[in-house]
Write an enzyme that holds these catalytic residues in place. Sequence first.
Site, PDB file in Angstrom:
ATOM      1  CG  ASP A 271      61.287-126.120   1.450  1.00  0.00           C
ATOM      2  OD1 ASP A 271      61.655-126.815   0.582  1.00  0.00           O
ATOM      3  OD2 ASP A 271      61.141-125.241   2.094  1.00  0.00           O
ATOM      4  CD  GLU A 458      64.182-126.859   7.681  1.00  0.00           C
ATOM      5  OE1 GLU A 458      63.010-127.211   7.124  1.00  0.00           O
ATOM      6  OE2 GLU A 458      65.100-127.323   6.543  1.00  0.00           O
TER       7      GLU A 458
HETATM    8  C1  BGC Z   1      64.137-126.155   3.467  1.00  0.00           C
HETATM    9  C2  BGC Z   1      64.763-125.720   2.243  1.00  0.00           C
HETATM   10  C3  BGC Z   1      65.418-126.243   1.851  1.00  0.00           C
HETATM   11  C4  BGC Z   1      64.734-127.382   1.546  1.00  0.00           C
HETATM   12  C5  BGC Z   1      65.812-128.792   0.643  1.00  0.00           C
HETATM   13  C6  BGC Z   1      63.480-127.500   3.215  1.00  0.00           C
HETATM   14  O1  BGC Z   1      63.381-128.344   4.317  1.00  0.00           O
HETATM   15  O2  BGC Z   1      63.091-125.338   4.178  1.00  0.00           O
HETATM   16  O3  BGC Z   1      65.327-124.259   2.623  1.00  0.00           O
HETATM   17  O4  BGC Z   1      65.623-125.397   0.509  1.00  0.00           O
HETATM   18  O5  BGC Z   1      64.434-128.394   2.522  1.00  0.00           O
HETATM   19  O6  BGC Z   1      67.326-129.160   1.318  1.00  0.00           O
END
Ligand code: BGC
Length: 577
Positions: A271, A458
């Site tokens: 991630d 998030e």
């Molecule tokens: C998130 C992921 C996402 C990634 C790319 C991260 O902060 O947890 O779900 O795919 O960013 O944007």
Amino acid sequence: MKVSNDVQIEQKVDALLKLMTLEEKIGQMSQIRHFEVAADVLVTEKFIGSIIHTQGPNPGKTALDWQKRFVKLQKKALSTRLGIPLLFAVDAVHGQNTFEGATIFPHNIGLGATGNEKLVEEITSITALESQATGFNWVFSPCVAIPFNEKWGRVYEAFSESTELTEKLTRASVKGYQGSLSDSKTVMATAKHFIGDGATDFGVEGGNTSLSSKEIKERLLAPYRTAVKENIGAVMVSFNTLSGISMHAHKALITDTLKGEMDFDGIVVSDWKGYSRFGENEIINAGVDIIMAVDGDLEDFQKGVKRGVETDTIALSRIDDAVKRILRQKFRLGLFKNPFPDAALVSKIGVNEHRNIAKQAVRESLVLLKNKNKVLPLSKDTKKIVVIGEHANSSGLQSGGWTLNWQGTKDNYKGATTILEGIEKHSTATVVYDKDATQNHFDADIAIIVVGETPYAEFFGDIGHESNTRKLTLTEEHQKYIKIYSEKGVKTVVVLVSGRPLIVTSQIEISDAFIASWLLGSEGEGVAEVLFGDFNFKGKLPHSWPTSIEDYKGKYGPNFWDNSIKPLYPLGYGLKY
Ligand code: BGC
């Protein structure tokens, strides 16, 4: 037969791997942003293997501009010594939600309420097509978390708290995204976030999961098994820790369980900034194959891994395993033969045929929680309807996070229809809009009150996080909208726009009808089609619905259910008229 048994692909992968230098291999493991300073140069000089697009700046204005940007980068990659094509990845989690004008579907929680696997497969195949139309061949979706604490800010990204339902819709979702994979209208999918993302103590994004590895396997692994059976191309590791061990560095679960026991032969992707955040070379040794080496991480990552191999702290066989997985997926996607997006797909973005499927998803995702004296469907004799609440007239608010921006938008966006517009279109009555319940339309027969959460993604959505003042209840303003109209004796129909169940027990009590509409995306008209009786309600709760804040003490959810807590409505609840 598993696609991995495709002997020809394996032979090609091995042959190509033999030609590669260590730098070229590490390059394949590197993912950067398309607007990174000197991205074009990095692709050739650092042998970059993949590109990510999430929050802007956008690659261009029109879809064709986006394609052009990626074609340019792809040509750079193809001009390198071995000509290995790039993967282009996007956070298309409810439609190609980074492109204004694309069809935006309900978030996964709404799809969980539909329980309709055929529909989910259609939705993800449309998302694949619209993603390809803007130049992508890889999506970071579906999120297959099984959330069990609604305080978590990502509950809506997951289908349900039910493992069975999550498995069923995961299967459909992967099928729709990937199709035959080599088709130019399909994309590689990613199951995320491995594992325990939705099971952290108190629902903290990236927090600690105190479940044991055994419990994790028993309770959360099933949708990953399903995804692997469907030949999913990628799995993204999670920000959370598991009893203190970072999931990015969890060799036992990534290498032994996922790649070993479960026979996953695709890519494990980190991630955001996973390398610098979660233990550098330790995460490579744990089994992470592609690193989101964004925002300044690239150099440290590439140098660090090289040093690791040179000093024998990373085995070359580990690097080879990672690169083989990446090349395998590139061959499966047919990228060596067809590295460029299809310009003819651009005309398909946001077409009516796609929007009709999104509208169907909205209709089927609505869950009717209460319908006193059969106030719904609205009678054709209704003379005056007052629509209340800013959520009624904003496609941004009705869509939630991951819509145009990471954190969503409060504004209307191109191609979308608001709930109010849908009501105006379907009503034979006079419709007035009283945005903040100050205009006293107490002569109305019906008040449709649209309330709920503002968009978040998030940790910005975690209840209790320092970044926000969110609560599990409605704001005082929104509570007032319902109170004012119900006290005046106007029949009230409440539409709740939210990414999770909220504590609305007393609002349900005073309203005549109450609908959970989740985060419905661009097709607000779907709500009116059900309110006015063109279609009956079909949606069933994908989460049990809590009665009070007290229910959130510690953990919350079916597998972890404290039997002394009775939900207001159980999982699977949903009325018809
Ligand atoms: C998130 C992921 C996402 C990634 C790319 C991260 O902060 O947890 O779900 O795919 O960013 O944007």
